[in-house]
Enzyme design. Sequence first.
Site, PDB file in Angstrom:
ATOM      1  CB  ALA A 275       9.909  66.850  94.866  1.00 60.51           C
TER       2      ALA A 275
ATOM      3  CD  GLU B  99       2.642  75.808  97.065  1.00 57.17           C
ATOM      4  OE1 GLU B  99       2.356  74.607  97.073  1.00 57.17           O
ATOM      5  OE2 GLU B  99       3.808  76.214  96.915  1.00 57.17           O
TER       6      GLU B  99
END
Length: 434
Positions: free
Chosen positions: A307, A163
């Site tokens: 997450a 990213e």
Amino acid sequence: MIIGAGFAGLNAAKRLRSAPVRITVLDRRNHHLFQPLLYQVAAAALNPSDIAMPIRHILRRQKNTEVLLGEVTEVDPAGKRVHLDVGSVSYDYLIIATGATHSYFGNEQWSRFAPGLKTIEDALIIRRRVLLAYEMAERERDPELQQRWLNFIIVGAGPTGVELAGALAEISRQTLERDFRRIDPTRARIILLEGAPRVLPPYPEDLSEAAKRQLIKLGVEVHTGAQVTAIDGEGAVVGSQRIPARTVIWAAGVAASPLARSLGVPLDRAGRVVVEQDLSVPGHPEIFVVGDLAAVKSDGKPVPGVAPAAIQEGRHAALNIAREIRSLGRLPFRYRDKGSLATIGRAAAVADLGRVKFTGLIAWLAWLVVHIFYLIGFRNRVLVLLEWAWSYLTTQRGARLITGFPADEEVLAPPQAPAAPLPSAASKARVDSH
Ligand SMILES: Cc1cc2nc3c(=O)[nH]c(=O)nc-3n(C[C@H](O)[C@H](O)[C@H](O)COP(=O)(O)OP(=O)(O)OC[C@H]3O[C@@H](n4cnc5c(N)ncnc54)[C@H](O)[C@@H]3O)c2cc1C
């Protein structure tokens, strides 16, 4: 008592909203941080407050819960007490959710030169170093030294490294394209180094390949099988080759929060607590460990440090406490894997949803929707959507501010000799850190 208000701790607290318990949430930061979008702060696309929210505010309506700011230094399982930087607090049940931190694989001296990305401060240090690098290159007259400022190395091609590399390539090719007079920002080299044979190692091979293609298209130089053996203020060394760069970013390793050690129970190689199937600590059924700090298996496979796993584990530990209070038995944890998404740049991403895999624009749209959905707070969702729409349409990044971290000065200082003076009156100007 819940230590840590990240994804796991916060969801544990919320799950106990209507249980007959008194909850104390302890965190050393006053905010819950949405780490999956942290790289966008580092890449000047979002502001810190877009992806973080005060814990106190999130839990303001939850009457059975108090929030305390403090760093837990030790857990005393025998005395059922938690020791803080100031004082100590007792508990009946304890949920530990303090997450993970960077690991430099025993090379802590690299951390000065290659900051990792875990907190807002880390993201701001990276943003500062990246933006300053262009400013320093603009001041530099020697072409070789100038190029060193325009070389950016990212160590580690997991989701964060990929990213960041995509975002840095976009900054150089699109955002800054016309902003400088002496340098051509598109000459920046974004060098992504990965020790494993492919990028995004946990993803299926075809998606790794697709990610690599998308990175190369953006202008990123991808080096796989590249073991970094040294990092200093002048760049990184891979095998016998030195790659000169004034900016190195660490996205390679994570280690569990050191708090686990004070429990005196078995830890795995990454320092995580090997928990029972109900997520409690062996020998201490009143203590649960959840999120990145826990090592647990589901259907025979290790649960990943992501997450959704932290959210599910936090909720599950809370559920087991609520059941026990009602004299019901505890349930074993089972992870529901909803798939993985990694973004690479504008309209570039990969998605692995088990049976379905896709890449490019559709994967990127899926990534966008999921991240907006899980962001805490309506205000943040709207702000982030607006920021994204703006940067999508204009390729601009609204948070391109160089703000101060004076401790960084030494690392950023010119190598041996000071940078050559500028020819005009501007030569007296100093790149100020404040
Ligand atoms: C840059 C980055 C990008 C990521 N991208 C993705 C992604 O795209 N998708 C995904 O699924 N996952 C992603 N992850 C992983 C995901 O963020 C973690 O798996 C998740 O945050 C783990 O949740 P947690 O609650 O265990 O820990 P955390 O969210 O790290 O929360 C830990 C909390 O504990 C507090 N704390 C720590 N030590 C102490 C102490 N001693 N005393 C008091 N408080 C303490 C911290 O302040 C923090 O609030 C990313 C992680 C990073 C760093």
